[in-house]
Write a protein that holds these residues in place. Structure first.
Motif, short mmCIF file in Angstrom:
data_model
loop_
_atom_site.label_atom_id
_atom_site.label_comp_id
_atom_site.label_asym_id
_atom_site.label_seq_id
_atom_site.Cartn_x
_atom_site.Cartn_y
_atom_site.Cartn_z
N VAL A 79 0.86 -1.18 0.00
CA VAL A 79 0.00 0.00 0.00
C VAL A 79 0.90 1.23 0.00
O VAL A 79 1.89 1.30 0.73
N VAL A 80 0.57 2.18 -0.86
CA VAL A 80 1.29 3.46 -0.92
C VAL A 80 0.37 4.49 -0.29
O VAL A 80 -0.77 4.69 -0.74
N THR A 81 0.86 5.11 0.76
CA THR A 81 0.03 6.00 1.57
C THR A 81 0.90 7.02 2.28
O THR A 81 2.09 6.80 2.48
N GLU A 82 0.26 8.09 2.69
CA GLU A 82 0.94 9.06 3.55
C GLU A 82 0.74 8.74 5.02
O GLU A 82 1.35 9.37 5.88
N ALA A 83 -0.12 7.77 5.32
CA ALA A 83 -0.41 7.39 6.70
C ALA A 83 0.83 6.78 7.36
O ALA A 83 1.69 6.22 6.69
N ARG A 105 4.26 -1.16 3.52
CA ARG A 105 3.74 0.21 3.53
C ARG A 105 4.82 1.12 2.98
O ARG A 105 5.93 1.16 3.51
N ALA A 106 4.47 1.81 1.90
CA ALA A 106 5.43 2.72 1.25
C ALA A 106 4.86 4.13 1.22
O ALA A 106 3.64 4.32 1.21
N GLY A 107 5.75 5.08 1.20
CA GLY A 107 5.34 6.47 1.06
C GLY A 107 5.05 6.79 -0.40
O GLY A 107 5.31 5.97 -1.29
N ARG A 113 8.52 1.83 3.99
CA ARG A 113 8.76 2.28 5.36
C ARG A 113 8.70 1.13 6.36
O ARG A 113 9.32 1.20 7.41
N GLU A 114 7.90 0.11 6.02
CA GLU A 114 7.83 -1.05 6.90
C GLU A 114 7.17 -2.21 6.17
O GLU A 114 6.52 -2.03 5.15
#
Length: 117
Positions: A79-83, A105-107, A113-114
């Motif tokens: 998932v690409v998100t700013e969260a 989880r990617a920016g 990021r994780e």
């Protein structure tokens, strides 16, 4: 509680689903983009659905696409998100199919990021 790995190295197939998720987000201008890879190697891509009568996170929409196509299970999701974390309901949707599938989880820039398992 989910185990979180930071700084995980991605194999080429995992990097591919991150790229696809990023493309879905950019193409639609949605809050999130997601992609999942099933156990047969097929990928499913989706963006956030925000209609008055239907709301799905991008990851939930990608899982729904996989399930509706007959996917027997998932190898991985991105998932690409700013969260700052993966939405718990979205994570649960992935793990409903395969409890051990990692969720990357990617920016917005595509940097992972994780990885949540």
């Amino acid at each position: 509680m989910a185990e979180v790995e930071r700084g995980a190295e991605l194999d080429p197939e995992d990097a591919k689903i991150v790229t696809l998720a990023r493309s879905a987000r950019a193409r639609t201008g949605a809050a999130e983009g997601a992609a999942v890879r099933d156990t047969d190697g097929r990928t499913y891509v989706a963006a956030t659905v925000a209609l008055p009568s239907l709301r799905l996170s991008a990851l939930q929409a990608a899982v729904a696409a996989a399930v509706s196509s007959g996917a027997p299970g998932l190898e991985a999701a991105a998932v690409v998100t700013e969260a700052d974390k993966v939405d718990p309901d979205s994570l649960a949707a992935v793990h409903d199919l395969t409890a051990s599938a990692p969720v990357f989880r990617a920016g917005p820039d595509g940097t992972v990021r994780e990885a949540v398992r």
